[in-house]
Design a protein around this motif. Sequence first.
Motif, PDB file in Angstrom:
ATOM      1  N   ARG A  85       0.817  -1.224   0.000  1.00 10.25           N
ATOM      2  CA  ARG A  85       0.000   0.000   0.000  1.00 10.25           C
ATOM      3  C   ARG A  85       0.850   1.274   0.000  1.00 10.25           C
ATOM      4  NH1 ARG A  85      -3.840  -2.159   4.092  1.00 10.25           N
ATOM      5  NH2 ARG A  85      -3.910  -0.123   5.096  1.00 10.25           N
ATOM      6  N   TYR A  98      -6.496   8.010   8.491  1.00  4.72           N
ATOM      7  CA  TYR A  98      -6.579   6.554   8.315  1.00  4.72           C
ATOM      8  C   TYR A  98      -8.017   6.092   8.077  1.00  4.72           C
ATOM      9  CZ  TYR A  98      -6.137   1.580   9.447  1.00  4.72           C
ATOM     10  OH  TYR A  98      -6.193   0.215   9.418  1.00  4.72           O
ATOM     11  N   TYR A 148      -7.832 -10.156   6.300  1.00  4.73           N
ATOM     12  CA  TYR A 148      -7.706  -9.435   5.034  1.00  4.73           C
ATOM     13  C   TYR A 148      -8.479 -10.144   3.921  1.00  4.73           C
ATOM     14  CZ  TYR A 148      -4.132  -6.186   6.717  1.00  4.73           C
ATOM     15  OH  TYR A 148      -3.452  -5.193   7.368  1.00  4.73           O
ATOM     16  N   HIS A 181     -12.407  -7.517  11.269  1.00  4.08           N
ATOM     17  CA  HIS A 181     -11.339  -6.517  11.046  1.00  4.08           C
ATOM     18  C   HIS A 181     -11.935  -5.303  10.357  1.00  4.08           C
ATOM     19  CE1 HIS A 181      -6.905  -5.922   9.513  1.00  4.08           C
ATOM     20  NE2 HIS A 181      -7.168  -5.174  10.561  1.00  4.08           N
ATOM     21  N   GLU A 249      -7.312   2.158  19.557  1.00  3.71           N
ATOM     22  CA  GLU A 249      -6.137   2.469  18.727  1.00  3.71           C
ATOM     23  C   GLU A 249      -6.096   3.963  18.406  1.00  3.71           C
ATOM     24  OE1 GLU A 249      -5.730   0.002  15.238  1.00  3.71           O
ATOM     25  OE2 GLU A 249      -4.225   1.292  14.330  1.00  3.71           O
ATOM     26  N   ASP A 321       3.009  -5.368  14.974  1.00  2.00           N
ATOM     27  CA  ASP A 321       1.780  -5.106  14.216  1.00  2.00           C
ATOM     28  C   ASP A 321       2.045  -5.207  12.712  1.00  2.00           C
ATOM     29  OD1 ASP A 321      -0.903  -4.539  13.832  1.00  2.00           O
ATOM     30  OD2 ASP A 321      -0.701  -2.373  14.056  1.00  2.00           O
ATOM     31  N   THR A 326      -0.435   0.098   8.397  1.00  2.18           N
ATOM     32  CA  THR A 326      -0.072   0.975   9.515  1.00  2.18           C
ATOM     33  C   THR A 326       1.261   0.625  10.178  1.00  2.18           C
ATOM     34  OG1 THR A 326      -1.211  -0.386  11.164  1.00  2.18           O
ATOM     35  CG2 THR A 326      -2.526   1.303  10.064  1.00  2.18           C
TER      36      THR A 326
END
Length: 417
Positions: A85, A98, A148, A181, A249, A321, A326
């Motif tokens: 990305r 974001y 994902y 997610h 977060e 992570d 991110t």
Amino acid sequence: MIIKNIGCLVTCAGAYPKKKDDLKDAGIIENGYIIIQDKTIVDVGSGERYKKYLKDDEQVIDAQGKTITPGLIDSHTHVVYAGSREFELPLKLKNMQYIDILNAGGGILSTVSNTRKASMEELEQGTKERLDLMLAHGTTTVESKSGYALDFENEIKMLKVNSDLNKKHPMDIVSTYLGAHAVPNEFKKNREGYIKLIIEKVIPYVKEHNLADFVDCFCEKGVFTIEESRKILKTAQALGLKAKIHVDEIESIGGAELSGEIKAVSAEHLVAASDEGIKAMAENNVVAVLLPTTSFYLMLNKFARARKMIEEGVAVALATDCNPGTSPTESLQSTMTFACFGLKMMPEEIINAMTINAACAVGREKEIGSIEKGKKADIAIFDAKNLNYLMYHFGVNAIDTVIKNGAIVVREGKTVY
Ligand code: NIG
Ligand code: FE
């Protein structure tokens, strides 16, 4: 195998999870040795006593001037994905947020479309390359989340990549189902339908086919609510799966509090966690998995309140992570840097947080996370004269050798398995 003359042997031994003052003790031994038989550590000590193990056929490593730690444990990653990305980088630098990138079809959802399209082989190949990088940076166990794909077939494909690579690759992989997610495009007008799919179809299938140890949920404003997260994770727990949860977060909506209420094994991110949330975690033994590279990469100008959490008696762990949006890094050595300068954690606290406390966050504390008699021989040898030096000299890979299950898998920074 005998490892002798170890300049700085960081064992991370002792009672776990490490909290408060115990977190400051990394069990450092000067001039240490480690004796490994097959896959297991059979003795640890200091000085010349290793000599009694010397025979002709022993493999002896002289670790003078080196720092040795338990193999690092990356307790929060999204390492299975397809595509990348980098196109988001200029948008981020122009201040696009974001959540706005996500709502415009970018972010997680753009990785979802690539991951759905990828064959099992393609997905496995990309993941294997990242696992190799992790290993070459000292990581020997990794937690790996799905999330994902977001449809039944492809979420299962992701989890099968975890179980396949767990068999084929030296890395130990702890598998987590993260169906919650994001809400996939085809369910945009029917969130309940998506949650129903997770609860009624995917979680029971995952349990029946032993495809994950944990279920996770992205509990955040604009993603999944407290009620939705509670429902999903309680369903998982009722079937005997363990709960992890992405919370607070970006904004606090009470996620840390929820992690205490449902007694999750861990709560992760926690940048905006409230005082009450931190208290609830301490009282219910929820491990805080902090991800400082993500705070940096999201340009939040804010890091989790690690010092407050430690003071309140929360067990703190650290992870990369690793994901394409991110935190595109495989290196827990990057996490060390941001844990120092973002979280203001001390080197001893940091190493405990990415070994023994991380083992607690993935439920493997009896087997890994410290250099002690009886534990698995997962060991990282760094080209650093002491622990402070390891964290002070940043932006390079300090790994010399990695031992996994008693065998050398990385030599002079290169994978050799
Ligand atoms: O941990 N918070 C949610 N998931 C990931 C980001 C995933 C992405 O942007 O692709 C995280 O930050
Ligand atoms: Fe994450």
